[in-house]
Design an enzyme around this catalytic site. Sequence first.
Site, PDB file in Angstrom:
ATOM      1  N   THR A 130      30.781  39.596  34.581  1.00 10.36           N
ATOM      2  CA  THR A 130      31.466  39.253  33.331  1.00 10.36           C
ATOM      3  C   THR A 130      31.022  37.937  32.722  1.00 10.36           C
ATOM      4  O   THR A 130      31.317  37.661  31.552  1.00 10.36           O
ATOM      5  CB  THR A 130      32.991  39.198  33.532  1.00 10.36           C
ATOM      6  N   GLU A 153      30.710  37.281  42.213  1.00 14.60           N
ATOM      7  CA  GLU A 153      31.268  38.394  41.453  1.00 14.60           C
ATOM      8  C   GLU A 153      30.362  39.614  41.505  1.00 14.60           C
ATOM      9  O   GLU A 153      30.835  40.742  41.669  1.00 14.60           O
ATOM     10  CB  GLU A 153      31.519  37.984  40.001  1.00 14.60           C
ATOM     11  N   CYS A 180      40.197  38.114  38.945  1.00 11.61           N
ATOM     12  CA  CYS A 180      40.387  38.210  37.499  1.00 11.61           C
ATOM     13  C   CYS A 180      40.582  39.671  37.086  1.00 11.61           C
ATOM     14  O   CYS A 180      39.821  40.547  37.520  1.00 11.61           O
ATOM     15  CB  CYS A 180      39.171  37.622  36.787  1.00 11.61           C
TER      16      CYS A 180
END
Length: 414
Positions: free
Chosen positions: A244, A178, A148
């Site tokens: 995120t 992540e 992303c």
Amino acid sequence: MKSFSIPSLFKSNLIGRIKEVRRLRDKLKRDFSPSKLDFGPIEVHLSRHFGFCYGVENAVETAYRIIEENPDKRIFLLSEMIHNPAVNADLFDRGVRFLQDTKGLPLVPFSELNAADIVIVPAFGTTLETQQRLQLQGIDTYAYDTTCPFVEKVWNRADAIGKNNYTVIVHGKPSHEETKATFSHSKAITPTLVIKDLSQAKLLANFIRKECAADEFYDMFEGQYSVGFNPDTDLVRLGVVNQTTMLATDTQEIGEYLRDVLVEYYQLSPDQVTQHFADTRDTLCYATNDNQSATYGLLQVEADFALVAGGYNSSNTAHLVDLCAEKLPTYFIKSADQLVSNQEVIHFNNRKKAEVNSVNYIPNKEKIVVLLTCGASCPDAVIEEILRKLVSFFPGSVSPDDVVEAWEANLKSS
């Protein structure tokens, strides 16, 4: 913003129409009130923002294009494409194999790979260590990388502040793909520490103020700091970045708390703050912010219960569940199948980390009001299936197609 070609099995004409009407009426995203759909005996309030975000749409489109363009090649995913069971199951059915599970445990030995194979890096990104392992097998990790762009933005910000001699504090779940990727990229540049929440930030403050011995740090934050991390010297200049999918308000609170600790300890004037604390507010993901703001808007409605859809291992979805659960009974479901009947629902308990059965979840009332939303990796098709099944439990309900048509006409005329 770029539009993507998403497989039709994940789309919903019904949900798509609702989203498009709201988008056209609120292009600046200032209205976080939900869409009210009245079916008669049941009223559903659909969150203003939900479902596939930019990064997920990019990853899904890329993965399916790779499959279509390479019918004769072996295709592997480094781990789950996104945290949604429907998407991952369909990819598996199309012959895609998974190299690791979400915890990083091997499912296919890297030694079985060769340079002719395709390995797709998922939306979460991956660690530098994994990239190196794949490169040793002759795999180009950048050829099919769907990381992303907002995750990469965090990496770039961590890189920039690290090169300015700040230690990077990552707000995230240490076991999440992540967070592992962000930690890996950051620690290659600068001392890096992962903290889970504000309570850990408060523990960290004791070491910033030199109130605890360094040895205690290594026990408290075991497995969360980079090699060679020295709490005596590496907590003087800090910058906070985030996973995120965490709650934006939590990351902001942690950043503000640590900044205030540094200001007080070093007696900093306003123009001296950046000597010890980097401004990293621009690393928060727009989709995470929008979905969370829309959930706060959703919770302004007085309702009987909430349904939140998404993969059980989806961090951003779990946070939406927690927000709703603070106010009213909330059921975290992965698909319409979990709505067993108007009496029974199978849902995921965030605290117990297990599926549970609840009975009599729909109150015996003349009019039921339900809140409905989902995480950033949940397809619109799943939300439509949930909506239709829920409404089917109420005899005499107006059909979803007729309700949405009337809703559209009403908004367009107002």
